[in-house]
Design a protein around this motif. Structure first.
Motif, PDB file in Angstrom:
ATOM      1  N   PHE A 134      35.777 -19.440  -3.751  1.00  0.00           N
ATOM      2  CA  PHE A 134      37.123 -19.858  -4.140  1.00  0.00           C
ATOM      3  C   PHE A 134      37.133 -21.334  -4.512  1.00  0.00           C
ATOM      4  N   LYS A 135      36.407 -22.111  -3.707  1.00  0.00           N
ATOM      5  CA  LYS A 135      36.312 -23.546  -3.995  1.00  0.00           C
ATOM      6  C   LYS A 135      35.638 -23.793  -5.354  1.00  0.00           C
ATOM      7  N   MET A 136      34.599 -22.982  -5.595  1.00  0.00           N
ATOM      8  CA  MET A 136      33.881 -23.123  -6.869  1.00  0.00           C
ATOM      9  C   MET A 136      34.792 -22.804  -8.044  1.00  0.00           C
ATOM     10  N   ILE A 137      35.602 -21.747  -7.883  1.00  0.00           N
ATOM     11  CA  ILE A 137      36.522 -21.388  -8.955  1.00  0.00           C
ATOM     12  C   ILE A 137      37.490 -22.531  -9.201  1.00  0.00           C
ATOM     13  N   GLN A 138      37.977 -23.098  -8.087  1.00  0.00           N
ATOM     14  CA  GLN A 138      38.938 -24.184  -8.210  1.00  0.00           C
ATOM     15  C   GLN A 138      38.317 -25.392  -8.907  1.00  0.00           C
ATOM     16  N   ARG A 139      37.080 -25.677  -8.524  1.00  0.00           N
ATOM     17  CA  ARG A 139      36.440 -26.864  -9.086  1.00  0.00           C
ATOM     18  C   ARG A 139      36.099 -26.656 -10.563  1.00  0.00           C
ATOM     19  N   ASN A 140      35.747 -25.404 -10.918  1.00  0.00           N
ATOM     20  CA  ASN A 140      35.331 -25.137 -12.297  1.00  0.00           C
ATOM     21  C   ASN A 140      36.448 -24.551 -13.154  1.00  0.00           C
ATOM     22  N   TRP A 141      37.690 -24.901 -12.862  1.00  0.00           N
ATOM     23  CA  TRP A 141      38.796 -24.309 -13.641  1.00  0.00           C
ATOM     24  C   TRP A 141      38.611 -24.561 -15.131  1.00  0.00           C
ATOM     25  N   GLY A 142      37.984 -25.688 -15.479  1.00  0.00           N
ATOM     26  CA  GLY A 142      37.770 -26.006 -16.890  1.00  0.00           C
ATOM     27  C   GLY A 142      36.943 -24.954 -17.602  1.00  0.00           C
ATOM     28  N   LEU A 143      35.950 -24.408 -16.879  1.00  0.00           N
ATOM     29  CA  LEU A 143      35.092 -23.389 -17.490  1.00  0.00           C
ATOM     30  C   LEU A 143      35.898 -22.134 -17.825  1.00  0.00           C
ATOM     31  N   TYR A 144      36.843 -21.790 -16.955  1.00  0.00           N
ATOM     32  CA  TYR A 144      37.654 -20.598 -17.225  1.00  0.00           C
ATOM     33  C   TYR A 144      38.567 -20.835 -18.420  1.00  0.00           C
ATOM     34  N   ALA A 155      33.134 -20.220 -25.219  1.00  0.00           N
ATOM     35  CA  ALA A 155      32.797 -19.112 -24.322  1.00  0.00           C
ATOM     36  C   ALA A 155      31.319 -19.162 -23.952  1.00  0.00           C
ATOM     37  N   ALA A 156      30.476 -19.475 -24.951  1.00  0.00           N
ATOM     38  CA  ALA A 156      29.036 -19.487 -24.699  1.00  0.00           C
ATOM     39  C   ALA A 156      28.684 -20.538 -23.659  1.00  0.00           C
ATOM     40  N   TYR A 157      29.295 -21.725 -23.756  1.00  0.00           N
ATOM     41  CA  TYR A 157      28.957 -22.767 -22.787  1.00  0.00           C
ATOM     42  C   TYR A 157      29.368 -22.334 -21.391  1.00  0.00           C
ATOM     43  N   SER A 158      30.583 -21.821 -21.300  1.00  0.00           N
ATOM     44  CA  SER A 158      31.082 -21.402 -20.002  1.00  0.00           C
ATOM     45  C   SER A 158      30.145 -20.358 -19.384  1.00  0.00           C
ATOM     46  N   LEU A 159      29.705 -19.405 -20.191  1.00  0.00           N
ATOM     47  CA  LEU A 159      28.842 -18.338 -19.677  1.00  0.00           C
ATOM     48  C   LEU A 159      27.426 -18.816 -19.383  1.00  0.00           C
ATOM     49  N   SER A 160      27.056 -19.977 -19.921  1.00  0.00           N
ATOM     50  CA  SER A 160      25.707 -20.470 -19.680  1.00  0.00           C
ATOM     51  C   SER A 160      25.594 -21.151 -18.317  1.00  0.00           C
ATOM     52  N   ARG A 161      26.753 -21.446 -17.705  1.00  0.00           N
ATOM     53  CA  ARG A 161      26.716 -22.173 -16.437  1.00  0.00           C
ATOM     54  C   ARG A 161      26.507 -21.220 -15.279  1.00  0.00           C
ATOM     55  N   LYS A 162      25.451 -21.474 -14.497  1.00  0.00           N
ATOM     56  CA  LYS A 162      25.111 -20.544 -13.424  1.00  0.00           C
ATOM     57  C   LYS A 162      26.115 -20.616 -12.288  1.00  0.00           C
ATOM     58  N   ASP A 163      26.871 -21.736 -12.184  1.00  0.00           N
ATOM     59  CA  ASP A 163      27.832 -21.837 -11.086  1.00  0.00           C
ATOM     60  C   ASP A 163      29.198 -21.275 -11.444  1.00  0.00           C
ATOM     61  N   LEU A 164      29.269 -20.532 -12.558  1.00  0.00           N
ATOM     62  CA  LEU A 164      30.517 -19.880 -12.920  1.00  0.00           C
ATOM     63  C   LEU A 164      30.675 -18.619 -12.064  1.00  0.00           C
ATOM     64  N   VAL A 165      31.676 -18.608 -11.203  1.00  0.00           N
ATOM     65  CA  VAL A 165      31.865 -17.423 -10.356  1.00  0.00           C
ATOM     66  C   VAL A 165      32.361 -16.273 -11.231  1.00  0.00           C
ATOM     67  N   GLY A 166      31.718 -15.113 -11.095  1.00  0.00           N
ATOM     68  CA  GLY A 166      32.097 -13.953 -11.900  1.00  0.00           C
ATOM     69  C   GLY A 166      31.392 -13.917 -13.237  1.00  0.00           C
ATOM     70  N   ARG A 167      30.309 -14.687 -13.345  1.00  0.00           N
ATOM     71  CA  ARG A 167      29.580 -14.776 -14.605  1.00  0.00           C
ATOM     72  C   ARG A 167      29.099 -13.417 -15.089  1.00  0.00           C
ATOM     73  N   LYS A 168      28.570 -12.646 -14.149  1.00  0.00           N
ATOM     74  CA  LYS A 168      28.011 -11.351 -14.512  1.00  0.00           C
ATOM     75  C   LYS A 168      29.100 -10.407 -15.029  1.00  0.00           C
ATOM     76  N   ALA A 169      30.238 -10.442 -14.322  1.00  0.00           N
ATOM     77  CA  ALA A 169      31.354  -9.581 -14.727  1.00  0.00           C
ATOM     78  C   ALA A 169      31.827  -9.957 -16.130  1.00  0.00           C
ATOM     79  N   PHE A 170      31.927 -11.240 -16.402  1.00  0.00           N
ATOM     80  CA  PHE A 170      32.356 -11.684 -17.736  1.00  0.00           C
ATOM     81  C   PHE A 170      31.361 -11.247 -18.805  1.00  0.00           C
ATOM     82  N   MET A 171      30.062 -11.400 -18.467  1.00  0.00           N
ATOM     83  CA  MET A 171      29.037 -11.012 -19.419  1.00  0.00           C
ATOM     84  C   MET A 171      29.155  -9.528 -19.762  1.00  0.00           C
TER      85      MET A 171
END
Lengths: 307, 297
Positions: free
Chosen positions: A11-21, B99-115
């Motif tokens: 959850f913390k990771m999601i919060q910190r990486n909101w930009g990626l979403y 989208a590609a950059y976001s998916l390239s980050r290993k610390d993206l929670v739910g990466r696999k689901a998005f892929m």
């Protein structure tokens, strides 16, 4: 305990990486709107769909439209044409880029090689419309290249575009002309990864250049080739609409009507939405079955597979 | 090494000669049809139909191009295609690279689901009619936007760009930026993008060529001739022969028919020249892109 701890971290990771979403959102929204919502719309294949009533209001008719397709006089010709052109295209166009890459790799003149590659990619960038236009003008018996060549020998040129028997060959070989250079890139890349010491060892053993090609280069290409083959098999029934539709004319229709052009004509030109969707869905299911069969066979035989 | 080259057997020499023969033939097969269209577009149609135009233009004429200039449809199509290509490429680049950059980050929670969410669309889609009905329900039918927005996501391009980001951006870079208090978005726009010009060029060129050459979406979703892209206009000239309806009979008709044929050669040249002009400069990028994509297969 551990689980709660873990979910807290994510959850913390999601919060910190909101930009990626945020970066993902545009692509996700577009896919939901224009790919996933239409997938749901496939339901109309089982309905007597009318645009005014929508997907929710239309009457369910089960497999009626599938039966209609199976019983229609268009069923066997379209299936036969689709499979025939597709298989012909696969058999003829699959090995050529591989052979081309193998031979190109043997060329010692670096400059010649480079020029040939550049030239062979060129046709790939011609649009489908122009490509078919070229076929029509070049093959025109009265004003085209074929007319010129035949008239050199004082002969009357045949009208190839109007000859149903010639349709599949024209389609396949013009495709090869257009794409074989481009399709060979991936194999050329695979060949550049060959360990040079293998060649040296083969030279010491007295291997000829052709033997090196067969025993060193060719095996390098097999994994790539198998993967590409599986993917081609999986789309065997979804033969490209664009080029075939443009190449069709009244004279060759008996050999050029394929499933996707039929779906277009039924659906868009005569607005039989449910019927058209049913044909398309049938096609998708066949494709999926083919993909699974080929992938399973390949997994057993060669250990190469998509999943 | 040098010695073995000198000693190469006569069999190998034969092989070399054979190779050069095959590739020289290949050159002719690829280039001659293109060359014939160029010379035919400048030649007297009568000479073309009697087989006198084979290597060089005969009876030099610009009539085909002159006739083309009078076809206003083509120029409207040209303008539309340039607009679709520009806007479509910008939108496509933005959507896919982000989208590609976001998916390239290993610390993206739910990466696999998005892929999975993305990859499913490579194998399944609703098909022609459901997609058509959806476009209509969004009121995009017969508008400018249908050409540039709905189909701008390309999962293939996303995978290629993602592979590039994964292999060329070290994780330490992000860690360092994070310690300095740099957020994800700022990092992406100020550090990642300037470092990724190569991949942006490749993907941008792919999208642009695709846009320039496409006719299918316009065929299905565009009804208004003022919105026709170039490819649809030239389809009408080259393939559906719309002009021949107005041709009568007699001497004048014969001349009109000949000009029409000449114009078809000219149309091919005029619509393909822009791509062929940029091609030599961009082809090495295309090459590179295929290689990056191939790594992940």
């Amino acid at each position: 305990m551990l689980k709660r701890h873990k979910s807290k971290i994510s959850f913390k990771m999601i919060q910190r990486n909101w930009g990626l979403y945020l970066l993902l959102i545009p692509a996700v929204i577009l896919l939901i709107c224009f790919t996933y919502i239409p997938m749901y719309g496939v339901l109309i294949a089982f309905q007597d769909f009318s645009p005014t009533k929508g997907v929710f209001g239309s009457e369910w008719v089960g497999f009626e439209y599938f039966k209609k397709f199976f019983n229609s006089y268009q069923f066997w010709p379209t299936i036969k044409n689709t499979l025939f052109i597709s298989l012909y295209s696969l058999v003829a166009s699959f090995p050529i880029p591989i052979i081309m890459a193998l031979f190109l790799n043997q060329l010692q003149g670096k400059k010649f090689r480079k020029i040939f590659q550049t030239v062979s990619y060129l046709p790939h960038f011609i649009s489908t419309v122009v490509m078919v236009g070229m076929l029509i003008v070049l093959l025109s018996p009265s004003t085209g290249l074929i007319g010129s060549i035949y008239s050199l020998f004082g002969l009357e040129a045949p009208n190839l575009m109007g000859n149903p028997g010639a349709f599949s060959s024209l389609y396949v070989w013009s495709d090869i002309w257009q794409h074989c250079g481009w399709d060979s890139i991936i194999y050329i890349a695979a060949l550049s990864a060959v360990d040079p010491s293998l060649y040296e060892a083969a030279t010491v053993d007295g291997a000829s250049r052709f033997q090196k090609l067969i025993y060193i280069d060719l095996p390098m290409l097999i994994p790539t080739a198998v993967i590409l083959l599986i993917m081609r098999m999986g789309s065997l029934m979804s033969l490209g609409f664009e080029k075939i539709y443009l190449m069709q004319n009244d004279l060759n229709l008996s050999h050029s009507e394929i499933i996707s052009t039929y779906v277009y004509k039924i659906g868009i030109l005569s607005s039989q939405y449910s019927y058209s969707s049913a044909i398309n869905l049938f096609n998708t299911v066949i494709n999926l079955i083919l993909l699974i069969i080929v992938n399973t066979v390949s997994k057993r035989v060669s250990e190469n597979s998509l999943w | 090494m040098v010695k073995s080259k000198i000693k190469s057997s006569s069999k190998d020499k034969m092989f070399t000669i054979l190779l050069y023969a095959i590739f020289s033939l290949g050159f002719i097969i690829i280039l001659y049809p293109l060359w014939f269209i160029i010379i035919a577009s400048f030649s007297d149609p009568a000479a073309v139909s009697t087989g006198k135009v084979l290597l060089l233009p005969k009876g030099f004429t610009l009539d085909g191009y002159k006739a083309l200039l009078k076809e206003s449809d083509i120029w409207i199509g040209y303008r539309n295609t340039i607009l679709y290509t520009l806007v479509g490429t910008l939108i496509g680049l933005f959507v896919n690279i982000c989208a590609a950059y976001s998916l390239s980050r290993k610390d993206l929670v739910g990466r696999k689901a998005f892929m999975t969410f993305f990859i499913i669309t490579m194998f399944f889609n609703g098909g022609l009619i459901p997609t058509f009905l959806t476009i209509k329900s969004f009121n995009l039918y017969d508008t400018f936007w249908v050409m540039v927005l709905p189909f701008s996501v390309s999962v293939y391009n996303i995978i290629v760009a993602r592979t590039f980001f994964e292999s060329s951006l070290p994780t330490d870079l992000w860690n360092a930026a994070q310690i300095d208090g740099c957020g994800n978005l700022r990092f992406f726009f100020q550090i990642v993008l300037p470092l990724s010009k190569a991949i942006i060029a490749v993907i941008g060129l792919w999208i642009a060529v695709g846009q320039w050459n496409s006719y299918f979406n316009a065929l299905i979703y565009i009804k208004n001739p003022d919105l026709y892209p170039l490819q649809l206009v030239i389809r009408n000239i080259l393939i559906t022969n719309q002009m021949q309806g107005s041709i009568g009979t007699g001497e004048a008709a014969l001349i009109a028919l000949r000009t029409a044929n000449l114009m078809r050669y000219a149309v091919i040249i005029v619509s393909t020249v822009p791509i062929m002009c940029v091609y030599p400069f961009i082809q090495k990028y295309f090459n590179k892109g295929v290689m990056i994509g191939a790594v992940k297969g």
